[in-house]
Design a protein around this motif. Structure first.
Motif, mmCIF file in Angstrom:
data_model
loop_
_atom_site.group_PDB
_atom_site.id
_atom_site.type_symbol
_atom_site.label_atom_id
_atom_site.label_comp_id
_atom_site.label_asym_id
_atom_site.label_seq_id
_atom_site.Cartn_x
_atom_site.Cartn_y
_atom_site.Cartn_z
ATOM 1 N N ASN A 197 -3.554 4.019 -2.835
ATOM 2 C CA ASN A 197 -3.364 3.198 -4.080
ATOM 3 C C ASN A 197 -4.272 1.824 -3.625
ATOM 4 O O ASN A 197 -3.488 1.056 -3.047
ATOM 5 N N THR A 198 -5.433 1.551 -4.284
ATOM 6 C CA THR A 198 -6.405 0.632 -3.816
ATOM 7 C C THR A 198 -6.016 -0.555 -4.510
ATOM 8 O O THR A 198 -6.583 -1.548 -4.407
ATOM 9 N N ALA A 199 -5.120 -0.793 -5.309
ATOM 10 C CA ALA A 199 -4.606 -1.738 -5.912
ATOM 11 C C ALA A 199 -4.265 -2.936 -4.952
ATOM 12 O O ALA A 199 -4.603 -4.090 -5.157
ATOM 13 N N TYR A 200 -4.112 -2.228 -3.959
ATOM 14 C CA TYR A 200 -3.416 -3.439 -2.672
ATOM 15 C C TYR A 200 -4.547 -3.768 -1.467
ATOM 16 O O TYR A 200 -4.223 -4.309 -0.489
ATOM 17 N N PHE A 201 -5.648 -3.344 -1.875
ATOM 18 C CA PHE A 201 -6.689 -3.602 -1.048
ATOM 19 C C PHE A 201 -7.720 -4.604 -1.837
ATOM 20 O O PHE A 201 -8.082 -4.384 -2.938
ATOM 21 N N GLU A 202 -8.299 -5.403 -0.914
ATOM 22 C CA GLU A 202 -9.342 -6.359 -1.527
ATOM 23 C C GLU A 202 -10.727 -6.097 -0.778
ATOM 24 O O GLU A 202 -10.915 -5.863 0.439
ATOM 25 N N GLU A 223 4.653 -0.461 7.222
ATOM 26 C CA GLU A 223 6.163 -1.336 6.840
ATOM 27 C C GLU A 223 5.476 -2.496 5.884
ATOM 28 O O GLU A 223 5.681 -3.598 6.329
ATOM 29 N N CYS A 224 4.670 -2.341 4.868
ATOM 30 C CA CYS A 224 4.461 -3.386 4.009
ATOM 31 C C CYS A 224 5.416 -3.624 3.014
ATOM 32 O O CYS A 224 5.203 -4.730 2.215
ATOM 33 N N ASP A 225 6.592 -2.813 3.016
ATOM 34 C CA ASP A 225 7.691 -3.002 1.961
ATOM 35 C C ASP A 225 7.376 -2.641 0.852
ATOM 36 O O ASP A 225 8.444 -3.089 -0.113
ATOM 37 N N VAL A 281 10.545 -3.039 -1.925
ATOM 38 C CA VAL A 281 10.620 -4.012 -3.041
ATOM 39 C C VAL A 281 10.523 -3.563 -4.417
ATOM 40 O O VAL A 281 11.275 -4.021 -5.281
ATOM 41 N N PHE A 282 9.919 -2.347 -4.740
ATOM 42 C CA PHE A 282 9.949 -1.963 -5.879
ATOM 43 C C PHE A 282 11.071 -0.968 -6.419
ATOM 44 O O PHE A 282 11.047 -0.449 -7.461
ATOM 45 N N ALA A 338 4.386 6.150 -5.632
ATOM 46 C CA ALA A 338 3.117 5.800 -6.108
ATOM 47 C C ALA A 338 2.556 4.567 -5.634
ATOM 48 O O ALA A 338 1.253 4.237 -5.938
ATOM 49 N N GLU A 339 3.189 3.557 -5.423
ATOM 50 C CA GLU A 339 2.944 2.259 -4.929
ATOM 51 C C GLU A 339 2.735 1.994 -3.439
ATOM 52 O O GLU A 339 2.449 0.755 -3.109
ATOM 53 N N PHE A 350 11.749 -11.524 1.963
ATOM 54 C CA PHE A 350 12.302 -10.750 0.935
ATOM 55 C C PHE A 350 13.405 -9.954 1.643
ATOM 56 O O PHE A 350 14.480 -9.862 1.113
ATOM 57 N N ARG A 371 16.538 -7.631 -9.990
ATOM 58 C CA ARG A 371 16.780 -7.718 -8.405
ATOM 59 C C ARG A 371 15.993 -9.086 -8.185
ATOM 60 O O ARG A 371 16.303 -9.695 -7.215
ATOM 61 N N ARG A 401 -8.651 -7.560 -13.045
ATOM 62 C CA ARG A 401 -9.621 -6.535 -12.382
ATOM 63 C C ARG A 401 -10.881 -6.231 -13.454
ATOM 64 O O ARG A 401 -11.802 -5.664 -13.134
#
Lengths: 590, 300
Positions: A488-493, A539-541, A545-546, A576-577, B5, B29, B250
């Motif tokens: 999931n490359t949304a988390y990479f810059e 462990e990016c969480d 979180v989601f 997915a995330e 968090f 949450r 983006r």
């Protein structure tokens, strides 16, 4: 104690206003679930591509955490020649790196070298197993022999390395020139291996006509033959035995030993492999003009691309599609010129490369003082143990773990068939160490083979073999190699790859100084941060979180997560995330 | 890893009744983690009326006052006044409403609270239709989307109501958009809203897998696409004047966002082109506002 359902026995139990008295935790929403998510590490594409099965994601993670010596030790678990590979490896890991599909691959090779610069030998001693009382002879001290010696010592066996030359290292010392691998680096690496209790006996050539015959090798429980391929193929041309004709290997060996042969001013190098490129670049440093003649085109050259590019940048004149037909000599029997014929490419041959054909009437003569032939190397048949089965070109026939046809004899590296690269030799040395260990223990290999493998590329893991356990190992029992599409490359810059700094051509040619510079601490940290850690949880969480159902919980730093299947509804958001595909989703069993 | 968090208290429990992949509980949450336990929720009719569970249970560890559909703003104002009389000004009042209770039915009471500038935090979790009653269109439903009351032969016509502009026009001290796809940004904005005196408003995009006709696992991805395609820009407005865009999109074509959802399945290429033109136009207007100098005096 989880919340229970509340029941009112009679009207008096009811509160006088409509107010909540408990949480919803009595409601086990896990019963809604069709799909079950789980945390499951998978094989990163880089490790899958590495013949030695290096834990690349793991050592880069340690660099990223500023734990440089531990990063080196992590590499050393799978490859005792870290500082060497960080310089001379053709890094198939970078070709496999998923980041190539995003911006540019991670500069893994430079990071490996960086980790090697933070070596701490004291950490090594702690890794050895107790002594087994068995003795193993390792014949040859090139990358395969050194690797086998290191791991055999680590596995608790007594190891003696026999080396024909005056100093250990084999092709690393007498083949690869110092501008690619400084001698001090190699010496350090060999000292690591000696520190594990390995004995080196240099200047002892095994075999018929050598200093010692195989029959005289008494007191050893097993032999690992890794003598390399040090005989040059002959050109088969008129004038080949003239004064001023030599093999590429011979030239490299002479220069490595400190000799500066008389060469004249113009040299023709014949061949397109790494030996030809190394020889050509050494000749430039000895002050000659160098023409490199190859019968096919640049695209078909077997040498590593980087080596060809740098040779040309330094001033080697590459002549593609030229094959030698004769060497001209003068009255004293010395070389005066080389006669060549121009070639054109036809249909691909068995190797998949296009077959060259001479163009009639296109012959030309180039005046030269020396001809260096580097068209391939063969094993020395006289240096092999009697009775071992060989292939058509004289290589030792071995099985997938390096066992030869004779009891207690193992073999690997350039003397066996397969790709002739340093990292392949290291992989062969590691496989053989395992095979010898299993043989000495009288154990079967099937179970060990399953435990050791890394992905599907044939690489094996020594740390997994040592643990003898799949639990908590790098990728569990996963054979799943992570592809770019699964991330999931949304988390990479986007972040540019480190550009390797090199010496200027003028300063290179004045000696044998190392051409490529290493990384600074800062550069290494920036480059390490580019790693996606494909398939391995960091462990990016995100899963935690989601989660809409508060069903994913962290277990504390370094301990991962647990999923509460009493409540997980199986929505799949965590999977997915996950940026790096270290989670999986599978159907619930009915 | 999101800072703090893990340490922040979990004020929503498992076992709630939201569908798989619902954005609503994710938003709740995160918001409650940002606000802490000294909070009272006022929830008018909306999905969360159901999600929190039936009497005598609640999926939240803070008090909830369930109220009628049109009254979130007024009820929250009342709770605020009562708390202030009790000397409990520190307790935060969170009005938590869906798009129906905010854009349509509760708009007048929200406007009243904002005009009085009562010290409440109003969060609208917007899933773009009346979802728990069976996907009926609201004034938050986007142009040309399918709902059960705007079937694909006769999809909704006209733009989604711009609630942020309505709230900004009240010169409300703090108005922001947020999305479940950007948890850190969402939590920062809720904290900021809590720290700001007066009425604050946060508009959270919250995907609804059954109503949007998407897989449950796609919720976050679709929410992210909404921002990346500029359908749902992430920004904040101070005092109705100072605009700031917080997430750089983006620049993904809107077609990618629309085609990922069943509720837009019926769109023709011309529809998509027209939607894209409108989005580009709205984005330019937003950029212009973000570049304007704000009024330097005080509104109050």
């Amino acid at each position: 104690m989880k919340q229970q359902r509340i029941t009112f026995q009679n009207v008096d139990d009811l509160p006088n206003v409509v107010v909540s008295l408990g949480t919803m935790e009595w409601n086990h929403t896990g019963s809604w679930r069709y799909l079950r998510p789980r945390h499951e590490n998978k094989v990163p594409a880089c490790s899958n591509a590495c013949p030695a099965g290096n834990d690349i994601e793991g050592f880069i993670r340690l660099i990223g955490e500023n734990r440089f010596a531990e990063a080196w030790l992590k590499l050393k678990e799978e490859n005792p020649l870290t500082r060497t590979c960080g310089r001379v490896c053709f890094h198939p890991c970078e070709a496999g790196c998923n980041r190539a599909h995003f911006d540019m691959p991670v500069s893994i090779n430079a990071l490996e070298r960086f980790a090697g610069e933070h070596a701490d030998r004291n950490l090594l001693a702690k890794t050895a197993r107790p002594a087994s009382g068995k003795q193993v002879a390792v014949i040859g001290s090139g990358p395969a022999g050194l690797t086998a010696a290191f791991y055999l010592a680590r596995l608790g066996h007594g190891v003696t390395v026999f080396e024909a030359m005056a100093e250990p290292g084999g092709v690393l010392r007498y083949g690869i020139p110092a501008h690619r691998l400084p001698r001090a680096v190699l010496d350090d690496e060999i000292a690591d291996i000696a520190s594990m209790g390995v004995t080196f006996r240099c200047g002892v050539r095994l075999g018929s006509g050598g200093d010692l015959s195989y029959a005289e090798l008494v007191g050893y429980d097993a032999v690992f033959v890794a003598i390399g391929a040090h005989e040059s193929r002959r050109l088969g041309l008129p004038g080949e035995d003239a004064k001023g004709v030599m093999s590429g290997l011979h030239l490299l060996r002479l220069v490595a030993a400190g000799t500066r042969p008389r060469l004249g001013t113009r040299v023709a190098v014949i061949g397109g492999g790494n030996t030809a490129c190394d020889a050509a670049r050494v000749l430039l440093r000895l002050g000659t003009r160098v023409g490199l003649y190859y019968r096919r085109s640049r695209a078909e050259m077997p040498a590593f691309k980087d080596e060809i590019d740098e040779a040309i940048r330094e001033g080697v004149e590459l002549h593609e599609l030229c094959a030698p037909v004769a060497i001209s000599t003068n009255a004293t029997g010395a070389v005066t010129a080389i006669r060549l014929i121009r070639m054109k490419l036809g249909e691909p041959d068995d190797s998949g490369r296009r077959q060259p054909h001479p163009i009639p009437g296109s012959e030309l003569e180039v005046p030269v003082d020396t001809v260096v032939a580097a068209i391939g190397e063969l094993a020395d048949p006289g240096a092999l143990p009697p009775g071992v089965e060989v292939t058509g070109d004289g290589s030792v026939r071995v099985d997938d773990l390096g066992r030869a046809s004779v009891e207690a004899v193992f073999s690997g590296g350039d003397v066996t068939p397969g790709p002739r690269t340093v990292v392949d030799a290291i992989a062969a040395g590691k496989r053989a160490a395992v095979a010898v260990d299993l043989y000495l223990a009288g154990a079967e290999k099937a179970e060990a083979a399953k435990v050791m493998r890394v992905g599907l590329g044939g690489g094996i893991s020594m740390s997994q073999y040592l643990e003898r356990s799949l639990a908590h190992e790098r990728y569990g029992d996963s054979e799943h190699v992570v592809t770019f599409d699964e991330l999931n490359t949304a988390y990479f810059e986007s972040q540019p790859r480190h550009r390797l700094k090199r010496l200027t051509v003028e300063s290179r040619l004045s000696g044998f100084a190392e051409v490529n510079a290493g990384l600074t601490d800062r550069e290494a940290l920036v480059e390490a941060a580019r790693c996606f850690h494909c398939g391995v949880c960091t462990e990016c969480d995100n899963c935690y979180v989601f989660c809409p159902d508060v069903a994913v919980r962290p277990l504390g730093e370094g301990k991962g997560y647990e999923i509460d299947y009493d409540y997980c509804k199986g929505c799949g958001i965590c999977v997915a995330e996950c940026p790096r595909a270290s989670m999986s989703l599978a159907g619930e069993e009915a | 890893m999101m800072t703090r968090f893990r340490e922040e208290e979990e004020l929503m429990t498992s076992g709630h009744l939201a569908c798989q992949g619902c954005g609503g509980p994710i938003a709740m949450r995160l918001a409650l983690k940002a606000l802490g336990e000294d909070t009272i929720c006022v929830i008018p009719a909306c999905c969360w009326t159901i999600i929190s569970g039936p009497f005598p249970y609640s999926a939240l560890k803070v008090p909830i006052m369930h109220t009628a559909f049109e009254t979130a703003g007024a009820a929250a104002s009342g709770v605020r006044a009562a708390l202030d009389i009790q000397g409990r000004s520190h307790t935060k009042v969170l009005a938590w409403a869906g798009d129906g209770g905010t854009f349509d039915i509760g708009l007048q009471s929200l406007s009243g609270a904002a005009e009085r500038n009562d010290d409440i935090i109003y969060i609208c979790y917007d899933n773009e239709a009346y979802m728990n009653t069976g996907v009926q269109r609201s004034s938050a439903t986007p142009d040309r989307a399918w709902t059960t009351t705007t079937p694909s032969g006769h999809p909704k016509r006209g733009p989604k109501k711009n609630i942020v502009e309505i709230m900004a026009a009240h010169k409300t001290p703090y108005v922001a958009t947020a999305s479940v796809a950007y948890p850190e940004d969402l939590m920062r904005k809720v904290r900021r809203a809590a720290e700001t005196r007066g009425t604050t408003f946060v508009h959270v995009l919250s995907p609804c897998p059954p109503g949007w006709r998407i897989d449950s696992e796609a919720s976050i991805r679709i929410a992210r696409l909404a921002t990346d395609s500029k359908v749902f820009p992430i920004y904040e407005v101070e005092n109705g004047e100072k605009y700031q865009i917080n997430v750089k999109p983006r620049d993904i074509p809107v077609a990618e966002y629309l085609k990922a959802q069943g509720r837009f399945n019926h769109l023709a290429a011309e529809d998509i082109a027209e939607i894209q033109r409108k989005i580009d136009h709205e984005w330019r207007r937003l950029m212009q506002k973000a570049m304007m100098d704000s009024y330097s005096g005080s509104h109050y």
